[in-house]
Scaffold this active site. Structure first.
Site, PDB file in Angstrom:
ATOM      1  N   LYS A 127       0.862  -1.191   0.000  1.00 33.63           N
ATOM      2  CA  LYS A 127       0.000   0.000   0.000  1.00 33.63           C
ATOM      3  C   LYS A 127       0.895   1.236   0.000  1.00 33.63           C
ATOM      4  O   LYS A 127       1.861   1.307   0.783  1.00 33.63           O
ATOM      5  CB  LYS A 127      -0.877  -0.041   1.256  1.00 33.63           C
ATOM      6  CG  LYS A 127      -1.907   1.061   1.378  1.00 33.63           C
ATOM      7  CD  LYS A 127      -2.689   0.881   2.696  1.00 33.63           C
ATOM      8  CE  LYS A 127      -3.824   1.860   2.848  1.00 33.63           C
ATOM      9  NZ  LYS A 127      -4.534   1.677   4.145  1.00 33.63           N
ATOM     10  N   SER A 162      -9.519  -0.429   7.683  1.00 30.72           N
ATOM     11  CA  SER A 162      -8.993  -0.221   6.327  1.00 30.72           C
ATOM     12  C   SER A 162      -8.307  -1.425   5.690  1.00 30.72           C
ATOM     13  O   SER A 162      -8.025  -1.404   4.499  1.00 30.72           O
ATOM     14  CB  SER A 162      -8.011   0.952   6.324  1.00 30.72           C
ATOM     15  OG  SER A 162      -8.708   2.159   6.151  1.00 30.72           O
ATOM     16  N   SER A 172      -9.437   1.701   3.340  1.00 29.19           N
ATOM     17  CA  SER A 172      -8.585   2.403   2.417  1.00 29.19           C
ATOM     18  C   SER A 172      -7.591   1.510   1.673  1.00 29.19           C
ATOM     19  O   SER A 172      -7.030   1.935   0.656  1.00 29.19           O
ATOM     20  CB  SER A 172      -7.819   3.498   3.157  1.00 29.19           C
ATOM     21  OG  SER A 172      -6.949   2.939   4.114  1.00 29.19           O
TER      22      SER A 172
END
Lengths: 106, 521
Positions: free
Chosen positions: B93, B193, B169
């Protein structure tokens, strides 16, 4: 519907946050803040014992689970040029910024 | 079976036994990525471009991946063991720093930032033989549950239905793992997330205990809530990924000095004798009606509720004891408290972006430093960071902090107490992951309250610091993945893996287990 964050208060927050906003952005953000505050007020629906402690972390840290502090020694970065490479404007080992606002001391 | 369909455990084992080379594995993944992923997200990119592709990536590091693969193969040829993640392709990420690669936080303000060092979690994976394929997209600074707020467009799409969001996210991570673009991705979880996009994309997402994994090299959002953790397709891969990255770190004083168990050995112990709790407070959901300003309660969608009860039955059949009616009365305060605590921490963390040391600086002429700060932040931040900074300033201001911030921190104690009392009675809690399946792109974005409530069944774990895992549990009537979730006590990820793995075993012959996203068939 009453607005907790008025235009005036909002503008003050924008100044504190070091931001500048367009009219459209400001309108959207102020509305979202006021909506979020309605959800936040749900926290008042439960009575709180005055002795309830605050929790700044969920997991408690004990002596056994907390790492020892590092020794307080100065360590030079092996490659300062690599760090300075990310700065928008540099002059040798200095970072250049616009004029810093200041007042003469009386 | 194609090489990109292998699990991390299978890849590492095959490479260590010389049945496969790292180069073969990496090339297979890079070719597959080229087929399914489409153009990467860029600042100012068209959100509607290539609507039938995944768009998980911001930066694909093809050359360095092939170099790393050659290094692994050289080690094998020299008779050395590259480690438990030998040749396993991973994605990261883009909120975690990887030396020499852009580390953007999906924000224009960090679009030009090249990390000068590598996050501890990534470094530990690499030392164990993992090969980084690149950096994947997310909500800007992780602020969202859909990825639509990314400054790098097109944003990731849900591999099961590309008209829907992957969740957020860690949406790029979940989409990449679900679409077979690498069996492991490193995500972060501040309110759900990792686990929410895992549920939306039909993969396994683990939020470890706060302090289990170092946050060094993680671009901070809510420092008392943020947890790095893996997204994988199997529970065993999750255990392997955590095994390698967990443990104390001299660079992070919150990384706890708690021994790391052998998770892969623990996982085989099954659920016989484990007490698994169900709480009625996780079977009702709250919705915010923006028109009236009221919070309204609804029952959980029937298909999700059924998936949880079905899982409970399957675990009971393997010898677990199901304990119903565990009270978790403060669950409904999770989001309201999060609106306060996370915003205060975000506002503090976002003050470092000032156009001075790194990142974006306005090209406009500015009369002084203050004006440069304002313009750089105004032009560099999208709407979501601005919203968080403003709320954080408000609820922590001296005249309001007793009413808001301190109250939220006290409620956080009560949420923690719910878990302490629950884990005095049971070993794990079985809950739904989300109030519903992945929603349509554009369906929620813009309503920041509704978006936040997507995390309502997960955020309590972040307040309390306890670990949680979301695992796939089939599909709803629209063929969208459903996730079920387990919580356990501090540092008891072993129990999550045991319960999750037992459920996988109990459902391994069910038809839905062999389903593949159309793009990845």
């Amino acid at each position: 519907m009453s607005e907790e964050i008025t235009r005036e208060l909002f503008n003050h927050l924008v100044e504190l946050a070091a931001l500048e906003l367009s009219e459209t952005e400001a309108e959207y953000l102020r509305k979202q803040l006021n909506n979020q505050l309605k959800a936040i007020h749900e926290l008042e629906s439960t009575p709180l014992d005055p002795d309830t402690p605050i929790a700044s972390h969920g997991v408690p840290y004990t002596a056994a689970t907390t790492p020892a502090l590092r020794s307080d020694t100065l360590n030079s970065h092996p490659n300062p040029a690599k760090l300075l490479a990310g700065a928008p404007e540099v002059d040798e080992n200095y970072i250049i910024v616009p004029e810093i606002p200041h007042q003469k001391l009386k | 079976m194609q090489l990109f369909e292998l699990t991390a455990l299978q890849i590492a084992e095959s490479i260590r036994q010389k049945k496969l080379t790292a180069r073969e594995v990496i090339e297979a993944h890079l070719n597959h990525i080229q087929t399914v992923d489409g153009i990467p997200g860029t600042v100012g990119g068209d959100p509607a471009a290539e609507p039938d592709k995944i768009h998980a990536f911001i930066t694909l590091t093809k050359e360095s991946a092939l170099e790393q693969a050659a290094a692994i193969d050289a080690k094998i040829a020299a008779g050395e063991d590259p480690g438990p993640l030998a040749g396993v392709p991973v994605t990261i990420k883009d909120i975690l720093c990887v030396e020499g690669t852009p580390s953007t936080a999906a924000s224009k303000i960090l679009a030009n930032f090249v990390a000068p060092y590598t996050a501890t979690a990534v470094e530990r994976w690499q030392k164990a033989g993992a090969i980084v394929l690149g950096k994947v997209n997310l909500d800007e600074f992780t602020y969202g549950s859909s990825n639509e707020s990314s400054a790098f467009q097109p944003a990731p799409r849900n591999p099961w239905d590309t008209s829907r969001v992957p969740g957020g996210s860690s949406g790029g991570s979940a989409a990449a793992v679900a679409a077979f673009e690498g069996p492991i991705s490193l995500g972060t979880d501040t309110a759900g997330s990792i686990r929410l996009p895992a549920a939306y994309c039909g993969v396994v997402g683990l939020k470890p205990t706060y302090g289990r994994v170092s946050r060094y090299g993680l671009i901070a959002f809510g420092s008392s809530l943020d947890c790095p953790g893996p997204l994988t397709r199997t529970v065993s891969d999750s255990a392997l990924a955590l095994q390698v990255m967990a443990g104390a770190d001299p660079h992070d004083s919150t990384a706890a000095t708690v021994p790391v168990p052998d998770y892969l050995a623990e996982i085989e112990k099954g659920v016989h004798g484990l007490k698994i709790g169900l709480s009625p407070d996780y079977f009702r959901i709250t919705y915010f009606d923006a028109a009236t300003g009221a919070l309204e309660e609804q029952p959980l969608p029937a298909e999700i509720k059924q998936a949880v009860y079905d899982a409970a039955q399957k675990l009971a059949a393997q010898g677990a004891e199901i304990v119903e009616d565990i009270p978790m009365p403060h669950t409904k305060f999770g989001i309201p408290a999060y609106f306060v605590i996370s915003r205060v921490e975000a506002a503090s963390n976002l003050h470092r972006y000032d156009g001075v040391k790194y990142g974006y600086r306005t090209p406009d002429l500015t009369e002084d430093l203050r004006s440069m700060y304002r313009k750089s932040r105004a032009q560099g931040f999208g709407l979501q960071p601005k919203l968080r900074v403003l709320m954080g300033m408000y609820v922590s201001a001296a005249q309001y902090s007793e009413q808001y911030y301190n109250r939220a921190l006290k409620i956080r104690s009560l949420i923690r107490r719910d878990f302490d009392e629950a884990f005095a009675k049971v070993d794990t809690l079985l809950t739904p992951s989300t109030p519903g399946p992945a929603f349509k792109i554009g369906g929620v974005y813009g309503d920041s309250v509704l978006m936040q409530y997507a995390d309502q069944l997960l955020v309590t774990g972040n307040h309390a610091g306890v670990p949680g895992i979301s695992i796939p549990a089939g599909f709803d009537g629209e063929n969208l993945p459903i996730g079920i979730h387990f919580f356990a006590g501090d540092f008891r990820e072993d129990l999550l893996f045991r319960a999750g793995h037992a459920y996988e075993q109990a459902t391994k012959n069910e038809a839905w287990r062999s389903a593949r996203p159309a793009l990845a068939r």
